[in-house]
Design a protein around this motif. Structure first.
Motif, mmCIF file in Angstrom:
data_model
loop_
_atom_site.group_PDB
_atom_site.id
_atom_site.type_symbol
_atom_site.label_atom_id
_atom_site.label_comp_id
_atom_site.label_asym_id
_atom_site.label_seq_id
_atom_site.Cartn_x
_atom_site.Cartn_y
_atom_site.Cartn_z
ATOM 1 N N UNK A 24 14.729 -28.624 -4.693
ATOM 2 C CA UNK A 24 15.698 -27.572 -4.346
ATOM 3 C C UNK A 24 15.658 -26.483 -5.418
ATOM 4 N N UNK A 25 14.494 -26.362 -6.072
ATOM 5 C CA UNK A 25 14.389 -25.411 -7.182
ATOM 6 C C UNK A 25 14.417 -23.967 -6.718
ATOM 7 N N UNK A 55 18.584 -16.541 4.129
ATOM 8 C CA UNK A 55 17.386 -17.387 4.027
ATOM 9 C C UNK A 55 17.779 -18.812 3.644
ATOM 10 N N UNK A 56 18.680 -18.949 2.690
ATOM 11 C CA UNK A 56 19.108 -20.270 2.225
ATOM 12 C C UNK A 56 19.751 -21.068 3.360
ATOM 13 N N UNK A 57 20.673 -20.450 4.085
ATOM 14 C CA UNK A 57 21.348 -21.145 5.185
ATOM 15 C C UNK A 57 20.357 -21.488 6.289
ATOM 16 N N UNK A 58 19.441 -20.576 6.594
ATOM 17 C CA UNK A 58 18.457 -20.812 7.659
ATOM 18 C C UNK A 58 17.539 -21.972 7.320
ATOM 19 N N UNK A 59 17.044 -22.031 6.080
ATOM 20 C CA UNK A 59 16.146 -23.122 5.675
ATOM 21 C C UNK A 59 16.863 -24.463 5.774
ATOM 22 N N UNK A 70 28.795 -27.156 0.859
ATOM 23 C CA UNK A 70 28.218 -26.789 -0.441
ATOM 24 C C UNK A 70 27.105 -25.759 -0.279
ATOM 25 N N UNK A 71 26.365 -25.844 0.823
ATOM 26 C CA UNK A 71 25.302 -24.864 1.080
ATOM 27 C C UNK A 71 25.908 -23.488 1.333
ATOM 28 N N UNK A 76 27.211 -18.002 -0.511
ATOM 29 C CA UNK A 76 28.188 -16.975 -0.886
ATOM 30 C C UNK A 76 28.040 -16.582 -2.353
ATOM 31 N N UNK A 77 27.640 -17.553 -3.185
ATOM 32 C CA UNK A 77 27.448 -17.267 -4.609
ATOM 33 C C UNK A 77 26.347 -16.229 -4.820
ATOM 34 N N UNK A 78 25.282 -16.295 -3.980
ATOM 35 C CA UNK A 78 24.216 -15.290 -4.095
ATOM 36 C C UNK A 78 24.772 -13.890 -3.878
#
Length: 400
Positions: A24-25, A55-59, A70-71, A76-78
């Motif tokens: 998850x790097x 992109x993060x949510x889609x992956x 948590x995802x 949202x943090x991005x």
């Protein structure tokens, strides 16, 4: 296109790394992307933050099913990180003077003799060429350069934008119209640079536009507009006095800054009347402005100590305290000689805030005043002075 390509490439490599090694790097590498985007695009980096969050949510959805809370939080943090980094880079660019010079800039070549050729160079792809051409046009002083330089206020390079504003300032009154338009631009950087240039020109024709800019949503723009009005000086004084009594809070705040820089009897009188303002920020700014004026404001501030208005007295006390030692002789004289006990009590409170031997001696004599209110104020002021003295004596022991 190079910058977007770098952003896309780094983000893509981070995702491919994750897919290849099952880690998850990639989310950590996304922060590198955000730093680059914020450095290049300032507040517009939020768009990159939104893209990376998507992109993060889609992956996660494609490979692990519906994303866990948590995802969503990390996505949202991005976005938050992009906004915060963009804001910090934007403020750093304003405050640290990156717009005033270009690091490692070579010695400038001789300017073109032809104004038309210089104007054409403002469209060159190389920011260094545009920067030098803008500087040459400012030195040339040809009014024909006003519109081309005004267009350069939105240049993607911050150094070029600043050089264009500086050059317009050198062109004088001919540039006032274009710079006044710049005060209404959607980009805050353009607005504050236009305000600075108008201050350098100092033309009274800029007063209406700068007064309107005192209500700008950006604090930095408002402060630059106020300082520009101060540079214009006497010609702006009447409008500033009207604004400090009739404008909204932001306008009154900016007008106080300008009046404190201009000074004079009319400015002092207007600022004294502003000390009881209903807005705390305006009151504090008015007191600070009177402190900027300094000794010439002391007599009127001493009179204000004898009023029945609590806010006015407190504002006068704050202003006199900020003026400090230059005010001490007049304040000491008031404590000893003023016929109004309220002025004597106010003088004691002021002296209690000023670290000066003469003030302490006067406060000791104030302990014998005929009014209990004055004696009480003198006692409290001496206790405050004693506390400061003791804290200085103890300071070395605390750090042993």
């Amino acid at each position: 296109m190079a910058r977007p390509a770098v952003i896309v490439l780094v983000a893509a490599l981070a995702v491919l790394f994750d897919l290849a090694f099952g880690t998850v790097a990639y989310t950590h590498f996304f922060y590198l992307v955000l730093i680059l985007a914020a450095f290049w695009y300032r507040h517009r980096a939020v768009a990159v933050g939104l893209l990376l969050a998507a992109v993060h949510v889609t992956i996660e959805y494609l490979f692990h099913g519906p994303p866990a809370p948590s995802i969503l939080v990390s996505a949202a943090t991005f976005i938050i990180a992009a906004w915060l980094l963009g804001y910090l880079f934007e403020v750093a660019g304003r405050r640290k003077g990156e717009l005033h010079f270009r690091i490692g800039e070579p010695k400038p070549a001789a300017c073109e003799r032809d104004t038309g050729r210089l104007i054409a160079l403002l469209s060159n792809r190389d920011p260094g060429t545009r920067y030098r051409a803008a500087g040459c046009l400012g030195d040339r002083g040809d009014p024909a350069a006003v519109e081309p330089l005004a267009a350069l206020l939105t240049d993607p390079d911050p150094g070029v934008r600043w050089k264009a504003a500086e050059a317009l300032g050198k062109l004088g009154p001919a540039a006032v119209g274009a710079l006044t338009e710049g005060l209404r631009h959607e980009d805050a950087d353009v607005r504050w640079m236009a305000a600075v240039a108008l201050g350098e020109i100092g033309d009274p024709a800029a007063v209406p536009g700068l007064l309107a800019a005192l209500d700008d949503p950006d604090t930095y723009v408002r402060s630059r507009a106020a300082l520009a009005l101060a540079e214009i000086g006497e010609a702006a004084l009447g409008d500033l006095i009207a604004a400090i009594h009739n404008g909204d809070e932001r306008v009154r705040w900016g007008a106080a800054i300008a009046l404190g820089k201009i000074g004079g009897e009319r400015a002092v009188e207007a600022l004294i009347k502003t000390l009881p303002d209903p807005d705390e920020d305006v009151r504090l700014r008015a007191a600070a402005a009177l402190a900027d004026i300094g000794e010439p404001a002391v007599p009127r501030l001493m009179d204000a100590l004898g009023t029945d208005d609590d806010r006015l007295r407190e504002g006068a006390t704050a202003a006199l305290s900020q003026i400090g030692r230059p005010a001490v002789p007049a304040v000491v004289r008031a404590l000893r000689e003023a016929g109004d006990w309220r002025i004597r009590a106010g003088a004691a409170r002021v002296l209690g805030r000023i670290d000066d031997r003469q003030a302490v001696e006067a406060l000791i004599s104030g302990l014998d005043d005929a009014r209990e209110e004055v004696r009480s104020a003198a006692r409290e002021a001496l206790l405050a002075a004693s506390g400061r003295h003791n804290s200085r004596e103890e300071a070395p022991e605390r750090y042993d």
